[in-house]
Design a protein around this motif. Sequence first.
Motif, PDB file in Angstrom:
ATOM      1  N   ALA A 101       0.818  -1.215   0.000  1.00 58.40           N
ATOM      2  CA  ALA A 101       0.000   0.000   0.000  1.00 58.40           C
ATOM      3  C   ALA A 101       0.850   1.261   0.000  1.00 58.40           C
ATOM      4  CB  ALA A 101      -0.919   0.010   1.221  1.00 58.40           C
ATOM      5  N   ASP A 102       2.090   1.110   0.458  1.00 61.83           N
ATOM      6  CA  ASP A 102       2.943   2.285   0.637  1.00 61.83           C
ATOM      7  C   ASP A 102       4.371   1.923   0.248  1.00 61.83           C
ATOM      8  OD1 ASP A 102       3.505   4.997   1.684  1.00 61.83           O
ATOM      9  OD2 ASP A 102       4.651   3.923   3.191  1.00 61.83           O
ATOM     10  N   GLU A 103       5.057   2.842  -0.409  1.00 62.11           N
ATOM     11  CA  GLU A 103       6.440   2.614  -0.830  1.00 62.11           C
ATOM     12  C   GLU A 103       7.257   3.860  -0.504  1.00 62.11           C
ATOM     13  OE1 GLU A 103       7.846   0.801  -4.822  1.00 62.11           O
ATOM     14  OE2 GLU A 103       7.946   2.977  -5.104  1.00 62.11           O
ATOM     15  N   ARG A 104       8.324   3.661   0.256  1.00 55.67           N
ATOM     16  CA  ARG A 104       9.176   4.801   0.625  1.00 55.67           C
ATOM     17  C   ARG A 104      10.644   4.401   0.590  1.00 55.67           C
ATOM     18  NH1 ARG A 104       6.896   7.280   6.105  1.00 55.67           N
ATOM     19  NH2 ARG A 104       6.503   5.086   6.610  1.00 55.67           N
ATOM     20  N   THR A 105      11.496   5.390   0.527  1.00 57.28           N
ATOM     21  CA  THR A 105      12.940   5.157   0.596  1.00 57.28           C
ATOM     22  C   THR A 105      13.365   5.134   2.061  1.00 57.28           C
ATOM     23  OG1 THR A 105      13.481   7.513   0.589  1.00 57.28           O
ATOM     24  CG2 THR A 105      13.239   6.420  -1.565  1.00 57.28           C
ATOM     25  N   PRO A 106      14.543   4.569   2.368  1.00 54.48           N
ATOM     26  CA  PRO A 106      15.035   4.616   3.752  1.00 54.48           C
ATOM     27  C   PRO A 106      15.101   6.043   4.291  1.00 54.48           C
ATOM     28  CG  PRO A 106      16.306   3.033   2.495  1.00 54.48           C
ATOM     29  CD  PRO A 106      15.416   3.737   1.515  1.00 54.48           C
ATOM     30  N   LYS A 107      15.492   6.986   3.456  1.00 57.80           N
ATOM     31  CA  LYS A 107      15.580   8.378   3.892  1.00 57.80           C
ATOM     32  C   LYS A 107      14.221   8.908   4.331  1.00 57.80           C
ATOM     33  CE  LYS A 107      17.232  12.934   2.436  1.00 57.80           C
ATOM     34  NZ  LYS A 107      17.859  13.719   1.322  1.00 57.80           N
ATOM     35  N   GLN A 108      13.185   8.574   3.576  1.00 56.13           N
ATOM     36  CA  GLN A 108      11.836   9.028   3.928  1.00 56.13           C
ATOM     37  C   GLN A 108      11.358   8.389   5.231  1.00 56.13           C
ATOM     38  OE1 GLN A 108      10.109   7.802   0.166  1.00 56.13           O
ATOM     39  NE2 GLN A 108       9.694   9.940  -0.401  1.00 56.13           N
ATOM     40  N   VAL A 109      11.637   7.097   5.399  1.00 60.36           N
ATOM     41  CA  VAL A 109      11.241   6.409   6.633  1.00 60.36           C
ATOM     42  C   VAL A 109      11.968   7.000   7.832  1.00 60.36           C
ATOM     43  CG1 VAL A 109      11.377   4.213   7.878  1.00 60.36           C
ATOM     44  CG2 VAL A 109      10.601   4.259   5.499  1.00 60.36           C
ATOM     45  N   LEU A 110      13.249   7.251   7.701  1.00 60.60           N
ATOM     46  CA  LEU A 110      14.036   7.796   8.811  1.00 60.60           C
ATOM     47  C   LEU A 110      13.603   9.215   9.155  1.00 60.60           C
ATOM     48  CD1 LEU A 110      17.559   6.421   7.862  1.00 60.60           C
ATOM     49  CD2 LEU A 110      16.096   5.673   9.739  1.00 60.60           C
ATOM     50  N   SER A 111      13.203   9.976   8.163  1.00 60.60           N
ATOM     51  CA  SER A 111      12.711  11.327   8.419  1.00 60.60           C
ATOM     52  C   SER A 111      11.446  11.283   9.273  1.00 60.60           C
ATOM     53  CB  SER A 111      12.426  12.039   7.092  1.00 60.60           C
ATOM     54  OG  SER A 111      11.855  13.308   7.311  1.00 60.60           O
ATOM     55  N   THR A 112      10.539  10.350   8.951  1.00 65.95           N
ATOM     56  CA  THR A 112       9.311  10.186   9.737  1.00 65.95           C
ATOM     57  C   THR A 112       9.632   9.724  11.152  1.00 65.95           C
ATOM     58  OG1 THR A 112       8.047   9.637   7.749  1.00 65.95           O
ATOM     59  CG2 THR A 112       7.102   8.974   9.866  1.00 65.95           C
ATOM     60  N   LEU A 113      10.549   8.758  11.285  1.00 66.53           N
ATOM     61  CA  LEU A 113      10.925   8.249  12.605  1.00 66.53           C
ATOM     62  C   LEU A 113      11.565   9.333  13.456  1.00 66.53           C
ATOM     63  CD1 LEU A 113      12.419   4.708  11.867  1.00 66.53           C
ATOM     64  CD2 LEU A 113      10.357   5.245  13.175  1.00 66.53           C
ATOM     65  N   ALA A 114      12.420  10.148  12.853  1.00 65.92           N
ATOM     66  CA  ALA A 114      13.104  11.199  13.591  1.00 65.92           C
ATOM     67  C   ALA A 114      12.111  12.173  14.211  1.00 65.92           C
ATOM     68  CB  ALA A 114      14.063  11.942  12.668  1.00 65.92           C
ATOM     69  N   GLU A 115      11.058  12.480  13.450  1.00 61.02           N
ATOM     70  CA  GLU A 115      10.051  13.420  13.942  1.00 61.02           C
ATOM     71  C   GLU A 115       9.125  12.771  14.961  1.00 61.02           C
ATOM     72  OE1 GLU A 115       6.415  16.193  12.155  1.00 61.02           O
ATOM     73  OE2 GLU A 115       7.860  15.236  10.818  1.00 61.02           O
ATOM     74  N   ARG A 116       8.658  11.549  14.661  1.00 62.35           N
ATOM     75  CA  ARG A 116       7.671  10.899  15.518  1.00 62.35           C
ATOM     76  C   ARG A 116       8.268  10.359  16.804  1.00 62.35           C
ATOM     77  NH1 ARG A 116       4.980   6.142  12.578  1.00 62.35           N
ATOM     78  NH2 ARG A 116       6.794   5.022  13.381  1.00 62.35           N
ATOM     79  N   GLU A 117       9.443   9.751  16.712  1.00 62.43           N
ATOM     80  CA  GLU A 117      10.067   9.130  17.883  1.00 62.43           C
ATOM     81  C   GLU A 117      11.097  10.026  18.557  1.00 62.43           C
ATOM     82  OE1 GLU A 117       8.827   6.385  18.853  1.00 62.43           O
ATOM     83  OE2 GLU A 117       7.638   5.951  17.052  1.00 62.43           O
TER      84      GLU A 117
ATOM     85  N   LYS B 264      17.651  10.958  18.213  1.00 63.36           N
ATOM     86  CA  LYS B 264      18.828  11.808  18.157  1.00 63.36           C
ATOM     87  C   LYS B 264      19.569  11.585  16.834  1.00 63.36           C
ATOM     88  CE  LYS B 264      19.391  11.565  23.180  1.00 63.36           C
ATOM     89  NZ  LYS B 264      20.271  11.106  24.292  1.00 63.36           N
ATOM     90  N   PRO B 265      20.385  12.568  16.408  1.00 62.09           N
ATOM     91  CA  PRO B 265      21.103  12.433  15.132  1.00 62.09           C
ATOM     92  C   PRO B 265      21.957  11.175  15.048  1.00 62.09           C
ATOM     93  CG  PRO B 265      21.187  14.700  15.877  1.00 62.09           C
ATOM     94  CD  PRO B 265      20.558  13.915  16.986  1.00 62.09           C
ATOM     95  N   ASP B 266      22.633  10.797  16.141  1.00 62.85           N
ATOM     96  CA  ASP B 266      23.473   9.600  16.077  1.00 62.85           C
ATOM     97  C   ASP B 266      22.627   8.331  15.947  1.00 62.85           C
ATOM     98  OD1 ASP B 266      22.525  10.008  18.672  1.00 62.85           O
ATOM     99  OD2 ASP B 266      24.147   8.839  19.570  1.00 62.85           O
ATOM    100  N   GLU B 267      21.410   8.335  16.510  1.00 66.67           N
ATOM    101  CA  GLU B 267      20.511   7.186  16.364  1.00 66.67           C
ATOM    102  C   GLU B 267      20.030   7.059  14.921  1.00 66.67           C
ATOM    103  OE1 GLU B 267      18.390   6.837  20.725  1.00 66.67           O
ATOM    104  OE2 GLU B 267      17.748   8.481  19.401  1.00 66.67           O
ATOM    105  N   ILE B 268      19.726   8.196  14.300  1.00 66.91           N
ATOM    106  CA  ILE B 268      19.311   8.188  12.899  1.00 66.91           C
ATOM    107  C   ILE B 268      20.447   7.682  12.021  1.00 66.91           C
ATOM    108  CG2 ILE B 268      18.691   9.653  10.935  1.00 66.91           C
ATOM    109  CD1 ILE B 268      16.395   9.156  12.809  1.00 66.91           C
ATOM    110  N   ARG B 269      21.672   8.111  12.302  1.00 65.79           N
ATOM    111  CA  ARG B 269      22.815   7.649  11.504  1.00 65.79           C
ATOM    112  C   ARG B 269      23.004   6.139  11.640  1.00 65.79           C
ATOM    113  NH1 ARG B 269      25.015  12.695  13.126  1.00 65.79           N
ATOM    114  NH2 ARG B 269      25.959  11.756  14.991  1.00 65.79           N
TER     115      ARG B 269
END
Length: 503
Positions: A314-330, A333-338
């Motif tokens: 139903a949904d298709e995203r890139t890792p960058k898009q998923v990480l952007s959503t996670l960074a905002e919702r959860e 921290k920058p090192d966790e995203i990296r």
Amino acid sequence: MVFRDFAQEIPVRIGTDEEFARVATALKEARFDEETLLSTLKIEKMCDLGSVPLDKVDFTNVSERLKLFIRFFASTGFVPRADVEAALDRATLEAFLSLGILRVGDYGEDQFYSTVFLYPVAGFLIASDRHSYPDGSKFTPSPDIVFPAIYAGTLRFLEIIPKSTAEDALDLCAGSGIGAFVLGRTSVRAVSSDITERATVFARFNIALNQLDNVEAVCGDLYGGVVGKTFDRIVAHPPYVPSLSDTTIWRDGGRTGEALVHRIIEEMPQYLRRGGLFCIVSIGLDTKEGLFEERVRGWLGEARDEFDIIFAYADERTPKQVLSTLAEREQLKPDEIRELAQAFADAGTDKIHYGALVIRRRKETDEQEPWTMRARLSKETKGQDFEWAFAWHDRSLQPNFLDEIKNARPRLAPQLQVQVTYVVHEGTLVPAEYLFDTDRPFELKAQFEASMIPVIMRFDAQHTTAEVYDAASKESELPGNFTLEDFAQSIAQMIERGILKKG
């Protein structure tokens, strides 16, 4: 007075049959059901329950008992003793208190409140954990909190669950038990399995509340509670959120989100019977190794060729898009995203899909080659659509299949929509493009040349495919070298895609 924290302890209690019967009867007689709540609260879906301020609700024609239950379980605030005792007789109130659904005394002897989130869904009454304290103070959830069964993802999962009849069914990562309850409607026996004691108690509580005698709840790590048993249906809606830890049990799915998905599928061949169906709603990664459904076949091990696979996303995203959503919702921290980005890179991740994976284990007598299909999951796709796709594939392999299509009387699919694009030609508007759009069995957009439209319009359930071919050929609506076999093959594809419906 000692405050009893229902968020940290298990709030519900498995009481007597009489207590459960009293509570269930009170809720049902008050019409505490989906249809009434949606109408009363003016909401479209049960996932919106709790989003409506009660001072905005018109309770004019609502009974005092239903109003009380809405205040307890939709608003989840305090209710004064006088209001409670006016709406519930003593025996019924004692049953609610004894089962742990309601409490009084923690915030004063006059303040009643609910310890659980209680709601109707899929025709059942389901209790799960609250996500707030009644006084609005800071809430600290238990790491094994039982997720509500009315969130959008769970409601979608319930629609995808196979509805065909079976002997034995298993729901993994079951939480409140709702998946097993839905399976139990068409299965002789169903099992709700979860790794936490908290979820297992809630599932057993809900089994008793709904008086289900063909469903049981077990506690174990994935298949750990059913070792040695096999099933005709296995379903799962596991945690799949990419995470660096696994402390939040209902959410965390490993660094790429596939940790539990991989384990569930890898161990599944030991538990799924021949002719059985497996269904999981989760994320799936396309990587350098292959598409998600191709990787899944590899996870099935030596038994891989015994299975047919459909993955509808139903949904298709890139890792960058998923990480952007996670960074905002959860609030990562920058090192966790990296670190998560590196995990996706190490896995060779290209795209991350959310959707439904349905796998069929063929019967022993089947000798056909393993089949894999990818489709788009529409909002209208249901579990029976996957089963229809498997059955249609089987029919397409039969030696008399094209003869069957030639003699069929197809009609336009009722859900079909056609968008026509007009262009200016020699000073006037003429149709130039026809885009066919359908959402059953799966989402499809297909473009047809204008010359094919009169042919497709001939399918009215009155004429066979062969008769339509003859009529279209006489009117020169088909290419001269287009044989009846070619035409039947094209019509079969239109039926498979949901443009036509076989008559």
